[in-house]
Each structure stands twice: as C-alpha cells, then as structure tokens.
Design an enzyme around this catalytic site. Structure first.
Site, mmCIF file in Angstrom:
data_model
loop_
_atom_site.group_PDB
_atom_site.id
_atom_site.type_symbol
_atom_site.label_atom_id
_atom_site.label_comp_id
_atom_site.label_asym_id
_atom_site.label_seq_id
_atom_site.Cartn_x
_atom_site.Cartn_y
_atom_site.Cartn_z
ATOM 1 N N ASP A 228 25.173 41.385 33.837
ATOM 2 C CA ASP A 228 25.760 41.966 35.043
ATOM 3 C C ASP A 228 24.885 41.687 36.263
ATOM 4 O OD1 ASP A 228 27.722 43.863 36.397
ATOM 5 O OD2 ASP A 228 25.835 44.910 36.752
ATOM 6 N N LYS A 232 25.544 39.039 39.751
ATOM 7 C CA LYS A 232 25.321 39.416 41.150
ATOM 8 C C LYS A 232 24.375 38.430 41.843
ATOM 9 C CE LYS A 232 26.169 44.250 39.991
ATOM 10 N NZ LYS A 232 25.616 45.599 39.817
#
Length: 348
Positions: A228, A232
């Site tokens: 995750d 980003k």
C-alpha cells in the site's frame, strides 16, 4: 472543483466509502444546488435516475437503492449512460477495482471527469498512467473536450499531499526528495510498539489491537506487506516525472514473517504472529540502544531516481519519530525549501 458544481454525478459502489461520499455530497448540494446524482452502482444492484430532469434523492438514496431490483451496470453501460447526458458529468469511483481504473481513459475522452481514491489507476502499469494523463483535460489543448482527473485521496487520505506536490511543481520548484509515513495503520502500530517514552507492547499485541480498532484490512497482511505504501510512492514519483514501472521496481520491505506468508487466513496469521515477536523486539531494542526509534517509511529520491519502503531509524527529535495515533506525515525537500522541508501532517 468547479466542474462538480454543475455536474450530474455518478457514484459507483456505494459501500462504506461511497456512503460517506454521498453524505458529503448531500451537504454540498445545499450550497451548490446544480449538482444532480443520476446513478449509484453497487456490486449487486444499481439505482438510476429515470429521467434526466429528475435526479436521485440525496436524502432517500439508501432506502431507494435497497428497494431497487436493477442489476449493476457494467462499465460499458455506465459509459454509455453518462455519454448520453448533455451536461457536465463526473464519475466518482469509490472502488479499488483494476477493471474500473482501466476504463478511466475511455471516460475522460468522452469529457467525463473522474474523481477517485483508487490507487490502482495511478500505480499499476506505466502504460495506464500515461493513457490517463494523455486522455485528461490539458489547458494547452482546450479544443479537446476531455474530462478532468482528481485523485487527491489516493495518497494521504484526506491530507493535501498530491495538490501540495503539484503546486510546488507548477510554481517552478524542483523536488529533490519526498519522505514520510504514508500508512495510518503502520503509524498506529509503531507509535504504540516503539513509543518515544516507555517500552511499548509486543508486536503481535499491537497488530491485534490495530485490527480490532479497524485500522488494518480484514487480513492484516495486506497492510504489513508494504505494498500500500509502495503504491503511494509510485504515484508521487510519477507526478514528479520518474518513469517507475511498478511497485516491483524498487525495494519494499514486508513485515510478514516468511513462515506466515502462506497461512490460510488472517485470523490464523494473527494467532501465530506471537511466535515471531522476538524478531521485532530486536529491531526496536537495537534502535533504542542508539537513542532512536524505528518507523515504517517510504521515500522518493528524485535526483537519484530511487524509491524505497521499509523500516528506518530516527532520532527522537525528528518529526517522523514524534507522530501520534494514526497520523501521516510527508516531507518535501525541494530547491525552494532546502534542508528545512515543507511538511504536511495530519490524520491518516
């Protein structure tokens, strides 16, 4: 986002995030009465305005959707439905679907704007990234009736990370490095496991506590694998101009013990995680012996064209060390700000 003020709105997937979005939209519509909700699509059913002059109710949509017997629209059907509307249109995609993300260029080329927190659209293939950018509105080509693309919440949740970065670039600054804690889950875990003061609890206890508090995904391994955060970083790196192929293009440290990577369920993972608490104790204690704390961070070295996700040690006076709760923090080291970075910090 002025285009939304006069738009007919489509919300795909009215789940938890979608429900909060529609609540926010209901409040916004009181100030901007030209907003019209015309379609809500879940994975199991949909609700569509029967006439373009009679939008869906923002006060009774949940009850109306529950009573609906209409099947969900396919992506192609959604594109056709919006394409036939005469006004400015916005697709609000609250899913994490790769299939929906792959369709963004088609929506944008029809002049349909897209608002989304979907990280997959901007961090998967470099080909899709370029297709989205090339299909969206460009001020130097206003004759092309393309849609706008907004994905602020794909990095940093409600924090203005993407808009801050774009403002720096658009005003002529040069970004050298971006560093921060990009995961509210990881922030919560390490702020409690390795606090500035006190011993902290065991690693497995903190992971269980984060899970019970709703900070982690249903299977905590989806947070602990670091992907995750890596997504980003890919998004921010591409905005800066780095041609990052994927999250596999740079080191991403996973905090999942190799022995537990293949266990059958998240609950089994949690039950066995305490067997490996000693490993994380060593990491914490080594940092403490140097008067430091350990945190899970991501960084983009723009000049060196390097990205990295994993554990780092920080002096207790460092802003990253002093985070509380599930806060995120992102520091922009630029030509303009030098060694004193521009810092964005807040709830993650």
């Amino acid at each position: 986002m002025a285009v939304i003020s006069y738009a007919q709105m489509t919300a795909r997937r009215a789940g938890g995030v979608g429900r909060h979005f529609l609540s926010q939209l209901s409040l916004l519509s009181q100030k901007l009465p030209n907003i019209s909700l015309v379609l809500i699509s879940r994975s199991t059913k949909s609700l569509r305005a029967s006439h373009r002059t009679t939008p869906l109710s923002l006060s009774t949509w949940e009850k109306d959707l529950e009573a609906s017997t209409s099947p969900p629209l396919t992506i192609e059907q959604t594109l056709k439905f919006l394409g036939e509307l005469p006004d400015k249109r916005v697709l609000v995609d609250n899913t994490s679907s790769q299939d929906v993300a792959d369709a963004y260029p088609a929506f944008l080329k029809q002049g349909i704007s897209v608002v989304t927190p979907n990280k997959k659209a901007f961090s998967s293939s470099l080909r899709l990234w370029h297709a989205i950018v090339e299909s969206s509105y460009r001020p130097y080509e206003p004759y092309l009736a393309r849609g706008l693309i907004y994905h602020e919440s794909s990095v940093g949740a409600g924090l203005p990370i993407i808009s801050t970065l774009k403002d720096l670039l658009h005003t002529g600054d040069t970004v050298h490095r971006i560093e921060g804690v990009f995961s509210g889950t990881m922030s919560f875990l390490f702020n409690n496991f390795a606090p500035l003061e006190g011993a902290g609890g065991t690693w497995s206890t903190q992971v269980r506590k984060a899970k019970d508090a709703g900070f982690t995904e249903p299977d905590p391994r989806d947070d602990l694998n670091g992907v995750d955060v890596a997504r980003k970083l890919v998004i921010l790196a591409r905005i800066v101009g780095l041609e990052v192929e994927s999250t596999d293009s740079f080191p991403v440290q996973s905090l999942i013990p190799k022995e537990l990577e293949g266990v059958g369920s998240g609950e089994e993972f949690l039950e066995r995680l305490s067997e490996f608490d000693g490993r994380m104790d060593e990491v914490r204690n080594e940092a403490a012996s140097e008067g430091m704390v350990v945190r899970f961070v991501g960084s983009v070295d723009v000049r060196g064209k390097k990205l990295k996700v994993g554990l780092e040690r920080f002096d207790k006076g460092h802003p990253i060390a002093g985070l509380g709760g599930s806060d995120n923090i992102v520091s922009f080291y630029t030509e303009r700000y030098g060694d004193n970075p521009l810092v964005v910090r807040g709830a993650g």
